[in-house]
Design a protein around this motif. Structure first.
Motif: not given
Length: 145
Positions: A58-63
């Motif tokens: 969660p919250g790491k898709a762009a990275e």
């Protein structure tokens, strides 16, 4: 000019082009090397394919996307790689599917040993939820069949 006359002109032009090509050591191939499906002839029956899946934390898709996108050019530049596609689920950003084809398992394992692949794997604990799920597959109908 009638339709039959046009066909005759086209045949004469094609014959002249073929004659020129033969005389100059050129090979002309109609659609066999052009158009859709041209790369299938390079993939033999029994080739080693991979379907792999990785999901971002969660919250790491762009990275995870930023870390993964450079793999496309790197893997496709490997002469032993026959096909490589990176896909992202439109309905669930951060859910990636890889599709890869190599001639054999040894070529795939050599790919996994490449420094850029190892660096990517090293980043997964911080970016991916559960690592990579891999299905090792076999191409059942190669050579354009």
């Amino acid at each position: 000019m009638t339709g039959q006359s046009r066909r005759g002109v086209v045949i004469v032009l094609l014959a002249a082009l073929a004659s020129y090509a033969a005389a100059n050591g050129k090979v002309i191939s109609a659609t066999a090397q052009e158009g859709p499906g041209r790369g299938y002839s390079q993939i033999a029956e029994g080739a080693y394919s991979i379907v792999a899946e990785v999901r971002a934390k969660p919250g790491k898709a762009a990275e995870l996307r930023a870390a993964t996108l450079p793999l496309v050019e790197l893997v496709r530049s490997d002469p032993k790689n026959l096909a490589y596609f990176l896909q992202e689920n439109r309905a669930a950003p951060g859910h990636f599917i890889f599709y890869e084809i190599f001639a054999n398992e040894a070529d795939f394992e050599a790919h996994n040993a490449m420094p850029y692949v190892q660096e990517w794997f090293a980043r997964l604990p911080e970016l991916a939820d559960g690592g990579v799920r891999v299905m090792r597959m076999e191409i059942l109908s190669g050579a354009g069949k």
